[in-house]
Design a protein around this motif. Sequence first.
Motif, PDB file in Angstrom:
ATOM      1  N   GLU A  71       0.814  -1.222   0.000  1.00  9.44           N
ATOM      2  CA  GLU A  71       0.000   0.000   0.000  1.00  9.44           C
ATOM      3  C   GLU A  71       0.850   1.277   0.000  1.00  9.44           C
ATOM      4  N   THR A  72       1.883   1.297   0.836  1.00 10.61           N
ATOM      5  CA  THR A  72       2.703   2.520   0.911  1.00 10.61           C
ATOM      6  C   THR A  72       3.337   2.806  -0.445  1.00 10.61           C
ATOM      7  N   LEU A  73       3.868   1.750  -1.050  1.00  8.24           N
ATOM      8  CA  LEU A  73       4.506   1.897  -2.365  1.00  8.24           C
ATOM      9  C   LEU A  73       3.491   2.407  -3.392  1.00  8.24           C
ATOM     10  N   LEU A  74       2.322   1.794  -3.404  1.00  5.94           N
ATOM     11  CA  LEU A  74       1.300   2.182  -4.382  1.00  5.94           C
ATOM     12  C   LEU A  74       0.865   3.629  -4.193  1.00  5.94           C
ATOM     13  N   LEU A  75       0.608   3.996  -2.956  1.00  2.28           N
ATOM     14  CA  LEU A  75       0.145   5.374  -2.706  1.00  2.28           C
ATOM     15  C   LEU A  75       1.198   6.383  -3.124  1.00  2.28           C
ATOM     16  N   ASN A  76       2.446   6.007  -2.973  1.00  2.00           N
ATOM     17  CA  ASN A  76       3.551   6.886  -3.372  1.00  2.00           C
ATOM     18  C   ASN A  76       3.510   7.191  -4.870  1.00  2.00           C
ATOM     19  N   TYR A  77       3.131   6.181  -5.678  1.00  2.00           N
ATOM     20  CA  TYR A  77       3.064   6.408  -7.130  1.00  2.00           C
ATOM     21  C   TYR A  77       1.700   6.971  -7.536  1.00  2.00           C
ATOM     22  N   LEU A  78       0.655   6.529  -6.835  1.00  2.00           N
ATOM     23  CA  LEU A  78      -0.691   7.013  -7.210  1.00  2.00           C
ATOM     24  C   LEU A  78      -0.844   8.503  -6.956  1.00  2.00           C
ATOM     25  N   LYS A  79      -0.110   9.026  -5.991  1.00  2.00           N
ATOM     26  CA  LYS A  79      -0.334  10.439  -5.637  1.00  2.00           C
ATOM     27  C   LYS A  79       0.059  11.394  -6.775  1.00  2.00           C
ATOM     28  N   ASN A  80       0.955  10.933  -7.662  1.00  2.00           N
ATOM     29  CA  ASN A  80       1.347  11.776  -8.794  1.00  2.00           C
ATOM     30  C   ASN A  80       0.558  11.470 -10.062  1.00  2.00           C
ATOM     31  N   ALA A  81      -0.157  10.341 -10.048  1.00  2.00           N
ATOM     32  CA  ALA A  81      -0.752   9.856 -11.301  1.00  2.00           C
ATOM     33  C   ALA A  81      -2.123  10.480 -11.562  1.00  2.00           C
ATOM     34  N   SER A  82      -2.392  10.760 -12.827  1.00  2.00           N
ATOM     35  CA  SER A  82      -3.747  11.174 -13.193  1.00  2.00           C
ATOM     36  C   SER A  82      -4.432  10.100 -14.021  1.00  2.00           C
ATOM     37  N   GLU A  83      -3.625   9.253 -14.659  1.00  2.00           N
ATOM     38  CA  GLU A  83      -4.198   8.140 -15.449  1.00  2.00           C
ATOM     39  C   GLU A  83      -3.455   6.854 -15.087  1.00  2.00           C
ATOM     40  N   VAL A  84      -4.212   5.824 -14.738  1.00  2.00           N
ATOM     41  CA  VAL A  84      -3.609   4.546 -14.338  1.00  2.00           C
ATOM     42  C   VAL A  84      -4.223   3.423 -15.168  1.00  2.00           C
ATOM     43  N   VAL A  85      -3.343   2.601 -15.751  1.00  2.00           N
ATOM     44  CA  VAL A  85      -3.797   1.459 -16.549  1.00  2.00           C
ATOM     45  C   VAL A  85      -3.360   0.183 -15.834  1.00  2.00           C
ATOM     46  N   PHE A  86      -4.237  -0.817 -15.799  1.00  2.00           N
ATOM     47  CA  PHE A  86      -3.895  -2.086 -15.156  1.00  2.00           C
ATOM     48  C   PHE A  86      -3.621  -3.147 -16.220  1.00  2.00           C
ATOM     49  N   ALA A  87      -2.534  -3.874 -16.021  1.00  2.00           N
ATOM     50  CA  ALA A  87      -2.187  -4.977 -16.935  1.00  2.00           C
ATOM     51  C   ALA A  87      -1.949  -6.225 -16.094  1.00  2.00           C
ATOM     52  N   GLU A  88      -2.823  -7.188 -16.218  1.00  2.00           N
ATOM     53  CA  GLU A  88      -2.712  -8.419 -15.420  1.00  2.00           C
ATOM     54  C   GLU A  88      -3.559  -9.496 -16.076  1.00  2.00           C
ATOM     55  N   GLU A  89      -3.313 -10.733 -15.702  1.00  2.00           N
ATOM     56  CA  GLU A  89      -4.090 -11.877 -16.199  1.00  2.00           C
ATOM     57  C   GLU A  89      -4.657 -12.635 -15.007  1.00  2.00           C
ATOM     58  N   VAL A  90      -5.892 -13.053 -14.979  1.00  2.00           N
ATOM     59  CA  VAL A  90      -6.901 -12.926 -16.010  1.00  2.00           C
ATOM     60  C   VAL A  90      -7.924 -11.878 -15.549  1.00  2.00           C
ATOM     61  N   GLU A  91      -8.315 -11.995 -14.296  1.00  3.38           N
ATOM     62  CA  GLU A  91      -9.373 -11.127 -13.795  1.00  3.38           C
ATOM     63  C   GLU A  91      -8.800  -9.828 -13.246  1.00  3.38           C
ATOM     64  N   PRO A  92      -9.641  -8.829 -13.033  1.00  2.00           N
ATOM     65  CA  PRO A  92      -9.151  -7.542 -12.508  1.00  2.00           C
ATOM     66  C   PRO A  92      -8.891  -7.609 -11.011  1.00  2.00           C
ATOM     67  N   PHE A  93      -7.903  -8.392 -10.624  1.00  3.15           N
ATOM     68  CA  PHE A  93      -7.627  -8.609  -9.205  1.00  3.15           C
ATOM     69  C   PHE A  93      -6.863  -7.422  -8.615  1.00  3.15           C
ATOM     70  N   VAL A  94      -5.726  -7.112  -9.219  1.00  2.13           N
ATOM     71  CA  VAL A  94      -4.957  -5.949  -8.747  1.00  2.13           C
ATOM     72  C   VAL A  94      -5.797  -4.694  -8.951  1.00  2.13           C
ATOM     73  N   GLU A  95      -6.440  -4.637 -10.099  1.00  2.00           N
ATOM     74  CA  GLU A  95      -7.271  -3.479 -10.446  1.00  2.00           C
ATOM     75  C   GLU A  95      -8.317  -3.200  -9.361  1.00  2.00           C
ATOM     76  N   ASP A  96      -9.090  -4.189  -8.988  1.00  2.00           N
ATOM     77  CA  ASP A  96     -10.144  -3.988  -7.983  1.00  2.00           C
ATOM     78  C   ASP A  96      -9.555  -3.552  -6.650  1.00  2.00           C
ATOM     79  N   ASN A  97      -8.466  -4.221  -6.268  1.00  2.00           N
ATOM     80  CA  ASN A  97      -7.897  -3.923  -4.951  1.00  2.00           C
ATOM     81  C   ASN A  97      -7.214  -2.563  -4.914  1.00  2.00           C
ATOM     82  N   VAL A  98      -6.565  -2.185  -6.019  1.00  2.00           N
ATOM     83  CA  VAL A  98      -5.926  -0.862  -6.050  1.00  2.00           C
ATOM     84  C   VAL A  98      -6.997   0.234  -6.092  1.00  2.00           C
TER      85      VAL A  98
END
Length: 639
Positions: free
Chosen positions: A277-304
């Motif tokens: 979480e700390t790592l993610l928030l550090n990058y999300l705070k600067n981001a305006s557009e985020v794309v998720f790339a993973e297989e198969v279901e939106p697992f990281v996507e939903d949780n992020v």
Amino acid sequence: MGVCKEQPGVRVALTGNESIARGALEAGVAYAASYPGSPTAEVLGTLAKVAGEFNLYVEWSVNEKVAMEGAAAASFTGLRSLVVMKADGLNVALDFASALALSGTRGGMVIVVGDDPSSHSSVREEDSRNLCKALHLPIWEPSSVQEAKDMTRAAFDLSEQLKLPVVVRCVTRVCHASGDVELGELTRPERRPVFGRDDRVITFSIQLHAQLEQKLSRAAAEASDSFFNGYSGPANARRLVIASGPSAMYALEALDMLGLAGGVGVLKLGTTWPLPETLLLNYLKNASEVVFAEEVEPFVEDNVMALAAGHWNELGSIKFYGKRSGHVAGPAGAGIGELDPDVLAGSLAKIFDVPWAGQTMLTSREAEELLGEKMPGRELALCAGCPHRASFWAIRTALELDGREGVVLGDIGCYTLGIVRTGYYLLQTMHCMGAGVGIAGGLGKLNRFGFNKPVITVVGDSTFYHAAVPALINARYNRANFMCVVLDNETTAMTGHQPHPGRQTTATGGPADTVYMEEIIRGLNIPYAISDPYDVDATINAVCDMLQLSGPRVLILRRTCALAAVKGKEKNRVYVDWDKCIGDDCGCGRFCSKVFACPANIWDAEHGKARIDEAVCNGCGVCATLCPQQAIVVERTVE
Ligand code: SF4
Ligand code: SF4
């Protein structure tokens, strides 16, 4: 053998599965167990080959739940243990796994789960991450062959630290890839299992749930500093791709293809649950557009996205693109099938509104078109000489002779091909291992409602031991009316001929105490018969005879797998006598190649006659017994 090399720092070529095995050896694993399943079957096979050298206990277990229970036992004594399964196997082991998460472990215990996006060798493309999250187990996802080793080794340390099993979730493209792997140090720790009278490993306390949540919080705190998460791209990136598994590599390649490599950041997550979480928030705070790339279901996507929602006042407005929004999608749709650099480039080009000339890789359909007539067409079919084909033929013929409209059920194995044309569309259900026997038991109790069709279910020999026995016990106990046909090819054929409890050897080649299926069936007081499917007439008669009985009954159709049978042996020579062959006038037109459909029965269009492809034929001679003209000749070189 690369996995045994002693020199740390040396680079060797390994497959992903070998790399996982090497990681376990570097971690000092003592106990490894598995039930064979693609894409991870070779992990245990590799460890079995070196078991003697490393003083390991390695077993092919009867099923994944038993494998996990055995591996947990070793962990309870302080030894390091590994259990390996495909995603479907996790479903089998789920009951114990959820209890194990609560009780916790002692020696490091790693659960390798092989997911198969696009279902290359599975009946479904299950994403095991949601189940692992529900189990409250940490999940790590290797993106490369090197990481498969490094993560497996490190997962033992985390497991020991948390006293909790750690899941290494590996997908087919990593398991089956080959890569250059830098070796670490091999460890051969002293093995001293300890389980004293005062030791307790139990699940009976609400406090254990609280402890489990605390363990996950510790895992989350560790995750933000994990070596397996990494970032590449500009500082303070406004555009960010968050990727896991091999999709992280695809994302880097796709951005390069689009000329966006310098402007878009890629945050690769190796520790996908709990989130760093700390790592993610550090990058999300600067981001305006985020794309998720993973297989198969939106697992990281939903949780992020859930994480971002909880921090919306710090993060402000972020546009998220992925499977939920429909922006990251392959040809089969969002959240279905594998990704690759082309799929991601197409998705990223639309999201970031940059030109994209189109794909660089051929789809399988385009490759087929390009190869055109240079490659002979090949329909999905059982191998040449496969005894299952003869068994299916006999069942189909017996039902025709019987005259009643029978129901034929099945499950997972080579014999699943009974659902396609070359398996005569024989099988009407296919769910999971052993399910056909349970379903047959249910149908076999419907007579009181007027359902009087003969019910037949087929099950493989390995599956018989894995999952069919409880359903047969149930059938005997409740007097269900059906016939179970065991297609006994004397091996676990589909995953590479691993032994099972009916065989004479163990995983490491040592002698086994064979558990004969006849003894189990006799013990259940169920009538049974045995036939050789290559003797088609006798097998048809055996099926017909069994159809006349009522209650549960078993017919064992026993003949060694065609591939295993011919290994290192001389084959019978089989050919078509063109003076006798009537070709197009035969049966429904070329009976042997069109209807019986052995891939070695081919059609010579130039001469209008059938031919045998000697390179493919295994010399079983079954087609010779079926040819209405006796035009197929078997020159017997073996008995
Ligand atoms: S003998 Fe006939 S059925 Fe057997 S493998 Fe050869 S072509 Fe196929
Ligand atoms: S089944 Fe016999 S007669 Fe018919 S096409 Fe084949 S070889 Fe010729």
